[in-house]
Design a protein around this motif. Sequence first.
Motif, PDB file in Angstrom:
ATOM      1  N   ALA A  80       0.830  -1.212   0.000  1.00  0.00           N
ATOM      2  CA  ALA A  80       0.000   0.000   0.000  1.00  0.00           C
ATOM      3  C   ALA A  80       0.858   1.252   0.000  1.00  0.00           C
ATOM      4  CB  ALA A  80      -0.927  -0.001   1.207  1.00  0.00           C
ATOM      5  N   THR A  81       1.957   1.233   0.753  1.00  0.00           N
ATOM      6  CA  THR A  81       2.819   2.406   0.844  1.00  0.00           C
ATOM      7  C   THR A  81       3.540   2.684  -0.470  1.00  0.00           C
ATOM      8  OG1 THR A  81       3.161   1.939   3.201  1.00  0.00           O
ATOM      9  CG2 THR A  81       4.685   3.478   2.150  1.00  0.00           C
ATOM     10  N   THR A  82       4.115   1.645  -1.070  1.00  0.00           N
ATOM     11  CA  THR A  82       4.897   1.846  -2.294  1.00  0.00           C
ATOM     12  C   THR A  82       4.017   2.295  -3.459  1.00  0.00           C
ATOM     13  OG1 THR A  82       4.721  -0.544  -2.697  1.00  0.00           O
ATOM     14  CG2 THR A  82       6.722   0.250  -1.644  1.00  0.00           C
ATOM     15  N   VAL A  83       2.863   1.686  -3.608  1.00  0.00           N
ATOM     16  CA  VAL A  83       1.971   2.098  -4.701  1.00  0.00           C
ATOM     17  C   VAL A  83       1.456   3.518  -4.460  1.00  0.00           C
ATOM     18  CG1 VAL A  83      -0.187   1.593  -5.915  1.00  0.00           C
ATOM     19  CG2 VAL A  83       1.307  -0.279  -5.200  1.00  0.00           C
ATOM     20  N   ALA A  84       1.112   3.803  -3.210  1.00  0.00           N
ATOM     21  CA  ALA A  84       0.639   5.155  -2.884  1.00  0.00           C
ATOM     22  C   ALA A  84       1.720   6.200  -3.127  1.00  0.00           C
ATOM     23  CB  ALA A  84       0.174   5.215  -1.432  1.00  0.00           C
ATOM     24  N   SER A  85       2.992   5.823  -2.908  1.00  0.00           N
ATOM     25  CA  SER A  85       4.081   6.780  -3.107  1.00  0.00           C
ATOM     26  C   SER A  85       4.213   7.180  -4.576  1.00  0.00           C
ATOM     27  CB  SER A  85       5.398   6.190  -2.594  1.00  0.00           C
ATOM     28  OG  SER A  85       5.796   5.066  -3.375  1.00  0.00           O
ATOM     29  N   VAL A  86       3.928   6.259  -5.478  1.00  0.00           N
ATOM     30  CA  VAL A  86       4.001   6.571  -6.910  1.00  0.00           C
ATOM     31  C   VAL A  86       2.939   7.618  -7.277  1.00  0.00           C
ATOM     32  CG1 VAL A  86       3.760   5.647  -9.243  1.00  0.00           C
ATOM     33  CG2 VAL A  86       4.932   4.303  -7.481  1.00  0.00           C
ATOM     34  N   PHE A  87       1.708   7.383  -6.836  1.00  0.00           N
ATOM     35  CA  PHE A  87       0.642   8.350  -7.107  1.00  0.00           C
ATOM     36  C   PHE A  87       0.897   9.666  -6.372  1.00  0.00           C
ATOM     37  CE2 PHE A  87      -1.398   4.388  -8.259  1.00  0.00           C
ATOM     38  CZ  PHE A  87      -2.182   4.741  -9.349  1.00  0.00           C
ATOM     39  N   ALA A  88       1.437   9.577  -5.164  1.00  0.00           N
ATOM     40  CA  ALA A  88       1.728  10.785  -4.395  1.00  0.00           C
ATOM     41  C   ALA A  88       2.773  11.639  -5.100  1.00  0.00           C
ATOM     42  CB  ALA A  88       2.202  10.411  -2.986  1.00  0.00           C
ATOM     43  N   LEU A  89       3.768  10.998  -5.691  1.00  0.00           N
ATOM     44  CA  LEU A  89       4.803  11.744  -6.403  1.00  0.00           C
ATOM     45  C   LEU A  89       4.219  12.477  -7.606  1.00  0.00           C
ATOM     46  CD1 LEU A  89       7.757  12.512  -6.759  1.00  0.00           C
ATOM     47  CD2 LEU A  89       8.101  10.371  -8.029  1.00  0.00           C
ATOM     48  N   LEU A  90       3.333  11.819  -8.349  1.00  0.00           N
ATOM     49  CA  LEU A  90       2.705  12.466  -9.502  1.00  0.00           C
ATOM     50  C   LEU A  90       1.885  13.677  -9.071  1.00  0.00           C
ATOM     51  CD1 LEU A  90       1.486   9.299 -11.459  1.00  0.00           C
ATOM     52  CD2 LEU A  90       3.492  10.709 -11.949  1.00  0.00           C
ATOM     53  N   PHE A  91       1.099  13.524  -8.016  1.00  0.00           N
ATOM     54  CA  PHE A  91       0.274  14.634  -7.542  1.00  0.00           C
ATOM     55  C   PHE A  91       1.135  15.724  -6.915  1.00  0.00           C
ATOM     56  CE2 PHE A  91      -3.181  11.853  -8.361  1.00  0.00           C
ATOM     57  CZ  PHE A  91      -4.340  12.620  -8.366  1.00  0.00           C
ATOM     58  N   ALA A  92       2.244  15.332  -6.283  1.00  0.00           N
ATOM     59  CA  ALA A  92       3.131  16.322  -5.674  1.00  0.00           C
ATOM     60  C   ALA A  92       3.798  17.179  -6.732  1.00  0.00           C
ATOM     61  CB  ALA A  92       4.186  15.623  -4.816  1.00  0.00           C
ATOM     62  N   ILE A  93       4.197  16.577  -7.843  1.00  0.00           N
ATOM     63  CA  ILE A  93       4.806  17.337  -8.934  1.00  0.00           C
ATOM     64  C   ILE A  93       3.809  18.343  -9.505  1.00  0.00           C
ATOM     65  CG2 ILE A  93       5.699  17.142 -11.283  1.00  0.00           C
ATOM     66  CD1 ILE A  93       7.002  14.490 -10.438  1.00  0.00           C
ATOM     67  N   LEU A  94       2.552  17.931  -9.618  1.00  0.00           N
ATOM     68  CA  LEU A  94       1.523  18.838 -10.129  1.00  0.00           C
ATOM     69  C   LEU A  94       1.193  19.935  -9.128  1.00  0.00           C
ATOM     70  CD1 LEU A  94      -0.999  16.348 -11.805  1.00  0.00           C
ATOM     71  CD2 LEU A  94       0.574  17.919 -12.955  1.00  0.00           C
ATOM     72  N   GLY A  95       1.213  19.598  -7.837  1.00  0.00           N
ATOM     73  CA  GLY A  95       0.816  20.566  -6.817  1.00  0.00           C
ATOM     74  C   GLY A  95       1.931  21.429  -6.283  1.00  0.00           C
ATOM     75  N   SER A  96       3.180  21.089  -6.574  1.00  0.00           N
ATOM     76  CA  SER A  96       4.310  21.850  -6.051  1.00  0.00           C
ATOM     77  C   SER A  96       4.389  23.241  -6.669  1.00  0.00           C
ATOM     78  CB  SER A  96       5.611  21.088  -6.334  1.00  0.00           C
ATOM     79  OG  SER A  96       6.735  21.883  -6.041  1.00  0.00           O
ATOM     80  N   ASN A  97       4.806  24.211  -5.852  1.00  0.00           N
ATOM     81  CA  ASN A  97       5.007  25.564  -6.371  1.00  0.00           C
ATOM     82  C   ASN A  97       6.215  25.625  -7.302  1.00  0.00           C
ATOM     83  OD1 ASN A  97       2.860  26.653  -4.875  1.00  0.00           O
ATOM     84  ND2 ASN A  97       4.156  26.857  -3.066  1.00  0.00           N
ATOM     85  N   THR A  98       7.149  24.681  -7.109  1.00  0.00           N
ATOM     86  CA  THR A  98       8.361  24.671  -7.925  1.00  0.00           C
ATOM     87  C   THR A  98       8.137  24.033  -9.279  1.00  0.00           C
ATOM     88  OG1 THR A  98       9.707  24.555  -5.928  1.00  0.00           O
ATOM     89  CG2 THR A  98      10.778  23.945  -7.984  1.00  0.00           C
ATOM     90  N   THR A  99       7.430  22.920  -9.309  1.00  0.00           N
ATOM     91  CA  THR A  99       7.276  22.155 -10.547  1.00  0.00           C
ATOM     92  C   THR A  99       5.856  22.132 -11.082  1.00  0.00           C
ATOM     93  OG1 THR A  99       6.881  20.112  -9.307  1.00  0.00           O
ATOM     94  CG2 THR A  99       9.161  20.635  -9.854  1.00  0.00           C
ATOM     95  N   GLY A 100       4.903  22.622 -10.310  1.00  0.00           N
ATOM     96  CA  GLY A 100       3.506  22.543 -10.716  1.00  0.00           C
ATOM     97  C   GLY A 100       3.220  23.383 -11.955  1.00  0.00           C
ATOM     98  N   VAL A 101       2.194  22.952 -12.675  1.00  0.00           N
ATOM     99  CA  VAL A 101       1.803  23.689 -13.887  1.00  0.00           C
ATOM    100  C   VAL A 101       0.959  24.902 -13.527  1.00  0.00           C
ATOM    101  CG1 VAL A 101       1.915  21.655 -15.344  1.00  0.00           C
ATOM    102  CG2 VAL A 101      -0.208  22.168 -14.149  1.00  0.00           C
ATOM    103  N   GLY A 102       0.557  24.988 -12.256  1.00  0.00           N
ATOM    104  CA  GLY A 102      -0.194  26.147 -11.794  1.00  0.00           C
ATOM    105  C   GLY A 102      -1.672  26.056 -12.122  1.00  0.00           C
ATOM    106  N   GLY A 103      -2.402  27.049 -11.687  1.00  0.00           N
ATOM    107  CA  GLY A 103      -3.823  27.132 -12.004  1.00  0.00           C
ATOM    108  C   GLY A 103      -4.654  26.050 -11.348  1.00  0.00           C
ATOM    109  N   VAL A 104      -5.633  25.566 -12.103  1.00  0.00           N
ATOM    110  CA  VAL A 104      -6.609  24.607 -11.580  1.00  0.00           C
ATOM    111  C   VAL A 104      -5.958  23.275 -11.227  1.00  0.00           C
ATOM    112  CG1 VAL A 104      -8.741  23.361 -12.100  1.00  0.00           C
ATOM    113  CG2 VAL A 104      -8.449  25.710 -12.894  1.00  0.00           C
ATOM    114  N   ALA A 105      -4.979  22.833 -12.030  1.00  0.00           N
ATOM    115  CA  ALA A 105      -4.348  21.530 -11.795  1.00  0.00           C
ATOM    116  C   ALA A 105      -3.663  21.481 -10.436  1.00  0.00           C
ATOM    117  CB  ALA A 105      -3.350  21.232 -12.912  1.00  0.00           C
ATOM    118  N   SER A 106      -2.918  22.525 -10.085  1.00  0.00           N
ATOM    119  CA  SER A 106      -2.244  22.562  -8.784  1.00  0.00           C
ATOM    120  C   SER A 106      -3.258  22.609  -7.650  1.00  0.00           C
ATOM    121  CB  SER A 106      -1.320  23.779  -8.707  1.00  0.00           C
ATOM    122  OG  SER A 106      -0.271  23.665  -9.637  1.00  0.00           O
TER     123      SER A 106
END
Length: 261
Positions: A80-106
Amino acid sequence: MQANFFVRKRRNSLMYYALLILITVVAITITEYNVVKGFTSIPKAAEWAFQNFYPNAKALNKLPAIAESLVETVLVSIAATTVASVFALLFAILGSNTTGVGGVASWISRSIATLFRNIDVAAWSMILLFSFGQNVMTGYFALFFGSFGFMTRAFIESIDEVSSSSVEALRATGAPYFSIIFQSVIPSSMPQLLSWILFMVETNIRQATLIGILTGTGIGFLFSLYYKSLNYSSASLVVIVIVVAIMLIEVVSNYVRRVIL
């Protein structure tokens, strides 16, 4: 000026402690909790535990079944942890102020992470019981959803803290977005991300015991079964096995942290 600052800080601290004491008194009054009886019952509880809650020879015969349930619990927690970490990384990249695409997606990424993080795994277990019933999948998804919410938030903070300078440098050179992600963000953040994943594995193994009681699976179910049948010796053996397993996993986790950090 400095003296006034310390006086104001001390006054605020006193007000905080006074409010905390007031809330405690109100809670004790509403719940009718007997503080004296609660503290005086501790020696009796300890005496009962020493007399009844310990493994005996008969309980040791159940050790193979307990070990099998423990392995199942550990494997489900890790999966559960390892699979969740993969999805968490994808959402973190989208939501991060550094790497996020901004706007509605973040905003959506951060909102989903906040929602999942603020629902406890025990609540997830009870919610999922209606869909999956009492089986391993219920415990798996409860751990998955709880881990996903927590790690998304942790990953966002790690990415923002570690990768901001390198991302700005690569953007200045005109590097494409995915090159920035895979050549800068993930490599520079990986030690912190792995540390959070290891922490989540330890946490999930502890929580999986409680979830097992609710879902009727794993080592938590065995503890509930033994305890409800008044088989305190076997129940105590389950507790000892869980404690030993968590300590061993923590030792391994700390060793891995020392290697990667």
